[in-house]
Design a protein around this motif. Structure first.
Motif: not given
Length: 549
Positions: A216-229
């Motif tokens: 769920v957390l990935r769907v709400l963040t990276t799936e919306q366009g965010g990223r981890f770096a």
């Protein structure tokens, strides 16, 4: 005038990984010279062999909680697929946790090979079975207004079917119809991702802090366009303003060891595993008290050795007391705040912090899952003893079924970025408002616009909604082993009815038999001994020609 006896047919209701494993086991036992056994499968879900959990259409961000090095579901000899790693065109490294969609495509390929082998005459019905009736000539299956059959054998393998909503969720469902609040489900993740596109800047609560919460957390963040770096989360502006996950204890599950080397430091020795195998076989046939004693005595020296070797001699001396408390109240010894527990779990998974007693026990228990099933599942276990052993196994899942450490690091990065807030993580009071809900703890109150349910329901027969199962329960054909457990089945999956007798020709495999079996949520269990015992029973009952005869 003589009548030739009609060739036997079997029906398989549900066509996910467990049914695939069962049919592979059955095909392995069929003689090459025999007439193929007609098998009719029933499942409206399009991804046969994969099922919803490993849907090939699912988002790539939904990952297994098993690294490549631990995926051992080799196909039968007649399959051309090879292992999962061999089948993948670009196989990731041994420490990578692959996507569930990739595994689903592999399972579909395994089903194709099963069809091509010709040992079973497979016919699929993309339909929902609504009823089963046992008649003189065999079992009849109802599809809408029509009946199909007869079948000499029926296998129920429905995974986690739909259940009635619990009181809290049912209340939220009614509230969402009359307020501005939005109630959503964690899966399918691709549907949740489309809904989440409308939640930018809003506050979103997530009920449940287990494995599904990480998806769920990935769907709400990276799936919306965010990223981890570089260990940080880079916002895209399309994610919710705040995400507030919560659960009864508020603790995220502990991640698995990050590398093969760290993981190997928890390996039990061969002799230690044999002691445990003997212990679980005895425990499954004994009283609750003797089960606790036998399993604790098998665990204590192994965990004490591992803790001593890894620099925690104080923990090694306290293993017995820890186990005693765990048997009485699972999880009661976890007292750290959620964020502190998260960071400590990451450090232990990395190997940069010495393991706690609980973490070491959880990793050893994970490595003994095959031995656990081998000793427990064929045994005739009393309901009282079953409740004790199942509760112990379920409680240790917070360690043994944990996510990859990368998922835990992502959660930590989202907390640092101010996106995720664990301030209300521990069993908040949830009240309804005109605009949604409000979470309240000693930390204060926070209004939320969206509520996501990420809790997996228990396999309680009394709350099932699938009509075919409800009918079997109401008719006394499907009955719980005990009030806190699921269906009563024999060692080969044959259903035991309310009267205590086996229901001829009706079998059930999977988590809906929890109590009769243990650790059934594992992918490996779908292709393990339970499937082979079922196949052996079918061959014997139908008098089929075996391979090699």
């Amino acid at each position: 005038m003589t009548h030739e006896k009609e060739a036997p047919r079997i029906a398989v209701i549900g066509m996910g990984p467990r049914s695939l494993g069962a049919l592979e086991a059955l095909a392995t036992r069929m003689g090459d010279g025999a007439t193929p056994l007609r098998v009719e499968t029933f499942d409206p879900f399009p991804a046969c062999g994969a099922g919803p959990n490993f849907d090939p259409r699912e988002l790539a961000i939904c990952r297994l909680n098993i690294p490549m090095r631990d995926i051992d579901i080799r196909p039968p000899e007649f399959s051309r697929c090879g292992s999962f790693a061999e089948w993948l065109q670009d196989s990731p490294g041994p420490d990578v946790f692959p996507s569930r969609a990739d595994l689903g495509r592999y399972l579909e390929a395994r089903l194709d090979d099963l069809r091509a082998a010709g040992r079973l005459d497979l016919h699929h019905n993309a339909a929902t079975v609504t009823d089963l009736q046992q008649r003189d000539e065999g079992w009849m299956v109802r599809l809408g207004r029509t009946w199909q059959g007869p079948y000499q054998e029926v296998l129920l393998s429905l995974g986690q079917p739909e259940v009635e909503s619990d009181d809290q969720l049912a209340q939220w469902q009614r509230h969402a119809l009359t307020s501005a609040g939005v109630l959503a489900q964690a899966y399918p993740a691709r549907r949740l991702g489309a809904e989440a596109a409308n939640w930018a800047g809003q506050r979103v609560a997530v009920r449940g802090l287990a494995l599904s919460a990480f998806d769920v957390l990935r769907v709400l963040t990276t799936e919306q366009g965010g990223r981890f770096a570089d260990g940080c989360y880079v916002s895209c502006g399309a994610e919710p303003a705040r995400i507030l996950p919560f659960s009864l204890d508020g603790l995220p599950p502990y991640p698995k060891p990050e590398t093969k080397e760290v993981d190997a430091s928890f390996d039990p020795r061969e002799a230690e595993t044999q002691v445990f195998a003997d212990a679980i076989a005895d425990a499954a046939c004994g009283s609750p008290a003797s089960a606790r004693t036998r399993l604790s005595r098998a665990l204590e020296p192994v965990v004490a050795r591992i803790l001593s070797e890894q620099g925690n001699p104080a923990g090694a001396a306290d293993v017995s007391a820890w186990l005693m408390a765990e048997w009485q109240e699972p999880g009661s010894q976890e007292t750290a705040p959620p964020h502190e527990a998260l960071m400590h779990g990451i450090a232990m998974a990395e190997g940069s912090a010495v393991p706690t007693i609980g973490y070491a026990i959880g990793q050893v228990w994970r490595k003994w899952q095959d031995a656990l099933r081998s000793g427990y599942n064929p045994a005739d276990t009393s309901p009282d003893t079953a409740e004790v052993i199942v509760a112990f196994d379920e409680g240790l899942k917070r360690y043994s079924y944990g996510p990859p450490v990368s998922s835990s690091r992502e959660l930590a990065a989202l907390i640092d970025a101010g996106i995720v807030d664990l301030g209300h993580a521990v069993d908040p009071d949830v009240s309804q408002t005109d605009t949604g809900w409000e979470l309240a703890t000693s930390a204060g109150r926070t209004a939320v616009d969206v509520m996501i349910d990420a809790v997996m329901p228990s396999p309680d027969l009394s709350v099932l909604r699938a009509p075919v199962l409800v009918g079997l329960v109401n008719g006394g054909r499907l009955s719980p082993l005990a009030e806190a457990l699921a269906a009563n089945t024999g060692k080969d999956g044959q259903v035991v009815g309310r009267d205590g007798g086996s229901v001829a020709g009706l079998c059930l495999l999977g988590r809906l038999a929890l109590g009769s079996v243990v650790a059934a949520d594992s992918l490996h269990d779908c292709f393990g001994e339970a499937s082979h015992r079922w196949a052996e029973g079918v061959v014997d009952r139908l008098g089929l020609l075996r391979a090699g005869r």
